[in-house]
Write a protein that holds these residues in place. Structure first.
Motif, PDB file in Angstrom:
ATOM      1  N   ARG A 155       0.838  -1.208   0.000  1.00  0.00           N
ATOM      2  CA  ARG A 155       0.000   0.000   0.000  1.00  0.00           C
ATOM      3  C   ARG A 155       0.870   1.253   0.000  1.00  0.00           C
ATOM      4  N   ALA A 156       1.938   1.220   0.793  1.00  0.00           N
ATOM      5  CA  ALA A 156       2.826   2.382   0.868  1.00  0.00           C
ATOM      6  C   ALA A 156       3.515   2.638  -0.469  1.00  0.00           C
ATOM      7  N   VAL A 157       3.917   1.585  -1.142  1.00  0.00           N
ATOM      8  CA  VAL A 157       4.544   1.733  -2.463  1.00  0.00           C
ATOM      9  C   VAL A 157       3.573   2.397  -3.435  1.00  0.00           C
ATOM     10  N   ASP A 158       2.300   1.975  -3.386  1.00  0.00           N
ATOM     11  CA  ASP A 158       1.294   2.545  -4.284  1.00  0.00           C
ATOM     12  C   ASP A 158       0.941   3.989  -3.931  1.00  0.00           C
ATOM     13  N   GLU A 159       0.915   4.294  -2.628  1.00  0.00           N
ATOM     14  CA  GLU A 159       0.395   5.587  -2.185  1.00  0.00           C
ATOM     15  C   GLU A 159       1.458   6.650  -1.936  1.00  0.00           C
ATOM     16  N   GLU A 160       2.664   6.242  -1.568  1.00  0.00           N
ATOM     17  CA  GLU A 160       3.666   7.215  -1.132  1.00  0.00           C
ATOM     18  C   GLU A 160       4.724   7.545  -2.185  1.00  0.00           C
ATOM     19  N   LEU A 161       4.966   6.640  -3.100  1.00  0.00           N
ATOM     20  CA  LEU A 161       6.054   6.842  -4.049  1.00  0.00           C
ATOM     21  C   LEU A 161       5.574   7.522  -5.322  1.00  0.00           C
ATOM     22  N   THR A 162       6.482   8.292  -5.937  1.00  0.00           N
ATOM     23  CA  THR A 162       6.191   8.811  -7.267  1.00  0.00           C
ATOM     24  C   THR A 162       6.214   7.641  -8.250  1.00  0.00           C
ATOM     25  N   GLU A 163       5.718   7.854  -9.449  1.00  0.00           N
ATOM     26  CA  GLU A 163       5.695   6.778 -10.437  1.00  0.00           C
ATOM     27  C   GLU A 163       7.105   6.288 -10.746  1.00  0.00           C
ATOM     28  N   ARG A 164       8.046   7.208 -10.837  1.00  0.00           N
ATOM     29  CA  ARG A 164       9.421   6.804 -11.150  1.00  0.00           C
ATOM     30  C   ARG A 164      10.060   6.072  -9.974  1.00  0.00           C
ATOM     31  N   GLN A 165       9.821   6.534  -8.750  1.00  0.00           N
ATOM     32  CA  GLN A 165      10.345   5.831  -7.577  1.00  0.00           C
ATOM     33  C   GLN A 165       9.747   4.438  -7.481  1.00  0.00           C
ATOM     34  N   ARG A 166       8.462   4.347  -7.771  1.00  0.00           N
ATOM     35  CA  ARG A 166       7.789   3.040  -7.721  1.00  0.00           C
ATOM     36  C   ARG A 166       8.406   2.088  -8.744  1.00  0.00           C
ATOM     37  N   ARG A 167       8.685   2.609  -9.924  1.00  0.00           N
ATOM     38  CA  ARG A 167       9.264   1.768 -10.971  1.00  0.00           C
ATOM     39  C   ARG A 167      10.646   1.263 -10.561  1.00  0.00           C
ATOM     40  N   ASN A 191      24.046   6.425 -10.433  1.00  0.00           N
ATOM     41  CA  ASN A 191      23.912   7.205  -9.207  1.00  0.00           C
ATOM     42  C   ASN A 191      22.494   7.739  -9.033  1.00  0.00           C
ATOM     43  N   ALA A 192      21.864   8.142 -10.142  1.00  0.00           N
ATOM     44  CA  ALA A 192      20.485   8.640 -10.056  1.00  0.00           C
ATOM     45  C   ALA A 192      19.536   7.528  -9.632  1.00  0.00           C
ATOM     46  N   VAL A 193      19.781   6.307 -10.108  1.00  0.00           N
ATOM     47  CA  VAL A 193      18.965   5.162  -9.705  1.00  0.00           C
ATOM     48  C   VAL A 193      19.109   4.913  -8.207  1.00  0.00           C
ATOM     49  N   TYR A 194      20.351   4.946  -7.710  1.00  0.00           N
ATOM     50  CA  TYR A 194      20.577   4.745  -6.280  1.00  0.00           C
ATOM     51  C   TYR A 194      19.901   5.837  -5.452  1.00  0.00           C
ATOM     52  N   LYS A 195      19.945   7.079  -5.965  1.00  0.00           N
ATOM     53  CA  LYS A 195      19.311   8.183  -5.244  1.00  0.00           C
ATOM     54  C   LYS A 195      17.799   7.983  -5.182  1.00  0.00           C
ATOM     55  N   MET A 196      17.184   7.552  -6.287  1.00  0.00           N
ATOM     56  CA  MET A 196      15.740   7.301  -6.296  1.00  0.00           C
ATOM     57  C   MET A 196      15.385   6.171  -5.345  1.00  0.00           C
ATOM     58  N   MET A 197      16.228   5.133  -5.304  1.00  0.00           N
ATOM     59  CA  MET A 197      15.977   4.009  -4.414  1.00  0.00           C
ATOM     60  C   MET A 197      16.106   4.451  -2.957  1.00  0.00           C
ATOM     61  N   PHE A 198      17.100   5.277  -2.666  1.00  0.00           N
ATOM     62  CA  PHE A 198      17.288   5.792  -1.312  1.00  0.00           C
ATOM     63  C   PHE A 198      16.067   6.603  -0.875  1.00  0.00           C
ATOM     64  N   ASP A 199      15.599   7.493  -1.748  1.00  0.00           N
ATOM     65  CA  ASP A 199      14.433   8.316  -1.419  1.00  0.00           C
ATOM     66  C   ASP A 199      13.183   7.460  -1.238  1.00  0.00           C
ATOM     67  N   ALA A 200      13.041   6.435  -2.081  1.00  0.00           N
ATOM     68  CA  ALA A 200      11.883   5.547  -1.974  1.00  0.00           C
ATOM     69  C   ALA A 200      11.901   4.807  -0.637  1.00  0.00           C
ATOM     70  N   ARG A 201      13.042   4.271  -0.258  1.00  0.00           N
ATOM     71  CA  ARG A 201      13.151   3.547   1.013  1.00  0.00           C
ATOM     72  C   ARG A 201      12.841   4.459   2.199  1.00  0.00           C
ATOM     73  N   ARG A 202      13.321   5.697   2.128  1.00  0.00           N
ATOM     74  CA  ARG A 202      13.062   6.641   3.217  1.00  0.00           C
ATOM     75  C   ARG A 202      11.562   6.915   3.355  1.00  0.00           C
ATOM     76  N   LYS A 203      10.885   7.102   2.236  1.00  0.00           N
ATOM     77  CA  LYS A 203       9.437   7.321   2.271  1.00  0.00           C
ATOM     78  C   LYS A 203       8.706   6.104   2.817  1.00  0.00           C
ATOM     79  N   LEU A 204       9.116   4.921   2.398  1.00  0.00           N
ATOM     80  CA  LEU A 204       8.443   3.700   2.832  1.00  0.00           C
ATOM     81  C   LEU A 204       8.666   3.446   4.320  1.00  0.00           C
ATOM     82  N   ARG A 205       9.881   3.683   4.812  1.00  0.00           N
ATOM     83  CA  ARG A 205      10.143   3.529   6.250  1.00  0.00           C
ATOM     84  C   ARG A 205       9.242   4.467   7.057  1.00  0.00           C
TER      85      ARG A 205
END
Length: 222
Positions: A155-167, A191-205
């Motif tokens: 649910r958090a992945v669907d609701e909290e992440l941007t489309e690109r972060q979700r992808r 590096n941009a991929v790692y940054k998006m993944m880092f931001d996504a994990r922070r939002k999900l936590r």
């Protein structure tokens, strides 16, 4: 005759760098047999760097043997072309040989990313969330306990992440797509991929903490 701006800039650079780097700039910026010999030496350095980088990343891409060597050679050759085209950008902030390493590493990333998509072996459609506990090594009993957390995470992945972060999250976590390959697919860099993944994990936590599935201490340690 007016002075060549590029030549003057090169002379200023030569005067401001260490002796070894200055020699590289002089010989690579020259002509004839001396330049050819310098190009051969530089290619050997780039090939060594590319080979080490390919071998370090190869297990995740199931790459070995002649294919591994082929990727390294192509990366070194393209890196050599990039270095010689950008000699004027060297400012002496590091040794010349350190500066050229990044060209080999960037070419390896691009080559490995494209190699992955030739035969990905990863379904690009659908999202198998039920396999996520297996990816983290949970035994059957733990998977049962993890069911509610998994639903909350989805649910958090669907609701909290941007489309690109979700992808990015789905590709890396659910499908196991390497960052190099995902960067090629998204038209960006590693590096941009790692940054998006880092931001996504922070939002999900943060979302899981807010909903009571993780405590704050666990979130900070993850």
């Amino acid at each position: 005759m007016a002075a060549d701006p590029g030549h003057g800039e090169n002379q200023a650079t030569l005067a401001s760098v260490d002796a070894e780097s200055a020699e590289w700039l002089r010989t690579l910026g020259g002509a004839g047999a001396e330049r050819e010999a310098a190009l051969e030496r530089l290619h050997a350095i780039l090939l060594r760097v590319a080979g080490n980088e390919v071998r370090r990343r190869a297990p995740r891409l199931r790459l070995s043997g002649p294919e591994l060597d082929d990727v390294a050679h192509h990366a070194a050759t393209d890196a050599l072309l990039a270095v010689t085209a950008k000699l004027g950008q060297f400012r002496g902030e590091s040794r010349f040989t350190t500066w050229v390493y990044k060209f080999a590493v960037l070419e390896v990333s691009a080559k490995l990313g494209r190699h992955f998509w030739r035969e990905p072996g990863v379904p690009l459609e659908g999202e198998d969330w039920e396999r996520l506990p297996d990816r983290f090594g949970f035994d059957p009993a733990e998977r049962l306990e993890w069911h509610d957390l998994l639903a909350a995470l989805r649910r958090a992945v669907d609701e909290e992440l941007t489309e690109r972060q979700r992808r990015v999250f789905v590709a890396i976590v659910l499908k196991g797509v390497p960052a190099d390959a995902l960067a090629v697919e998204l038209g960006t860099n590693r590096n941009a991929v790692y940054k998006m993944m880092f931001d996504a994990r922070r939002k999900l936590r943060a979302a899981l903490v807010a909903r009571g599935y993780l405590d704050i201490g666990t979130s900070r340690r993850s």
